[in-house]
Scaffold this motif. Structure first.
Motif, mmCIF file in Angstrom:
data_model
loop_
_atom_site.group_PDB
_atom_site.id
_atom_site.type_symbol
_atom_site.label_atom_id
_atom_site.label_comp_id
_atom_site.label_asym_id
_atom_site.label_seq_id
_atom_site.Cartn_x
_atom_site.Cartn_y
_atom_site.Cartn_z
ATOM 1 N N GLU A 1 0.830 -1.214 0.000
ATOM 2 C CA GLU A 1 0.000 0.000 0.000
ATOM 3 C C GLU A 1 0.861 1.260 0.000
ATOM 4 O O GLU A 1 0.541 2.241 -0.676
ATOM 5 C CB GLU A 1 -0.946 0.003 1.210
ATOM 6 N N ILE A 2 1.957 1.224 0.736
ATOM 7 C CA ILE A 2 2.886 2.370 0.739
ATOM 8 C C ILE A 2 3.496 2.542 -0.646
ATOM 9 O O ILE A 2 3.575 3.663 -1.169
ATOM 10 C CB ILE A 2 3.991 2.203 1.813
ATOM 11 N N LYS A 3 3.928 1.458 -1.275
ATOM 12 C CA LYS A 3 4.498 1.531 -2.630
ATOM 13 C C LYS A 3 3.479 2.095 -3.607
ATOM 14 O O LYS A 3 3.817 2.936 -4.450
ATOM 15 C CB LYS A 3 4.975 0.150 -3.094
ATOM 16 N N ALA A 4 2.236 1.659 -3.519
ATOM 17 C CA ALA A 4 1.184 2.154 -4.419
ATOM 18 C C ALA A 4 0.922 3.637 -4.173
ATOM 19 O O ALA A 4 0.740 4.416 -5.125
ATOM 20 C CB ALA A 4 -0.095 1.348 -4.225
ATOM 21 N N TYR A 5 0.917 4.057 -2.919
ATOM 22 C CA TYR A 5 0.713 5.470 -2.582
ATOM 23 C C TYR A 5 1.844 6.324 -3.156
ATOM 24 O O TYR A 5 1.607 7.360 -3.771
ATOM 25 C CB TYR A 5 0.630 5.647 -1.061
ATOM 26 N N ARG A 6 3.081 5.886 -2.952
ATOM 27 C CA ARG A 6 4.233 6.629 -3.481
ATOM 28 C C ARG A 6 4.180 6.691 -5.007
ATOM 29 O O ARG A 6 4.514 7.719 -5.596
ATOM 30 C CB ARG A 6 5.540 6.007 -3.010
ATOM 31 N N LYS A 7 3.772 5.596 -5.636
ATOM 32 C CA LYS A 7 3.670 5.587 -7.098
ATOM 33 C C LYS A 7 2.645 6.626 -7.563
ATOM 34 O O LYS A 7 2.862 7.320 -8.564
ATOM 35 C CB LYS A 7 3.284 4.195 -7.593
#
Length: 186
Positions: A160-166
């Motif tokens: 979820e953090i990776k998706a948010y940063r993306k």
């Protein structure tokens, strides 16, 4: 009275370490681009030498500073006294973005207590230190750290953090690609 120095003096270091918040200023090369001023908190700032500093940058809703310094390197960091004697202190220099899983990250990370959501370290070579009076800055009393960002991060999975940063951290509002954006494109 404003005074200019070539490096961080012991009195400057003592002042900086007492502050609970600092502000980072950056801008793109384009005159149509937006100047960015970003507040930073937590125990995230480190003085590495009299002409080098770094701060642990946490996941946020934007990534303007990272985009700007990747494009042109320019950055100003400002501290101001909210308690005690008045003073404003600015550090002027050229910065770089250090991403996790790089040799530079592994070199700098031990200087910090890693906070949830750490996304990059910003390291700056300081060429000018400037102090000014700060006579008009009001007094504020420190009551404690907000834990909202830490809680938000702790409630997200790594994916979820990776998706948010993306979604939020790959480009500046002016469309400049960030190092996180370059990493996502690979």
């Amino acid at each position: 009275m404003a005074k200019t120095y070539e490096s961080i003096l012991p009195a400057h270091e003592a002042f900086i370490t007492r502050q609970r918040v600092f502000f980072v200023g950056s801008a793109p090369l384009s005159e149509e681009g937006n100047v960015n001023i970003s507040p930073k908190g937590y125990d995230s700032f480190r003085i590495l030498s009299t002409n080098e500093v770094a701060y642990l940058d946490l996941t946020g809703s934007g990534n303007e500073t990272s985009a700007h310094i990747t494009e042109n390197g320019r950055m100003t960091i400002m501290f101001m006294a909210f308690e005690g004697a008045p003073m404003i202190l600015r550090l002027y220099g050229r910065a770089e973005v250090i991403l996790p899983n790089t040799s530079e990250w592994h070199e700098l990370a031990p200087h910090f207590d890693m906070l949830p959501g750490a996304r990059q370290i910003i390291r700056a070579k300081i060429d000018t230190v400037k102090t000014s009076c700060g006579f008009s800055i009001p007094f504020y009393t420190y009551e404690g750290e907000r834990d909202t960002l830490v809680q938000w991060t702790n409630n997200k999975s790594d994916e979820e953090i990776k998706a948010y940063r993306k979604k939020k951290n790959t480009h500046s509002m002016d469309g400049i690609l960030t190092p996180i954006g370059k990493q996502v494109q690979k």
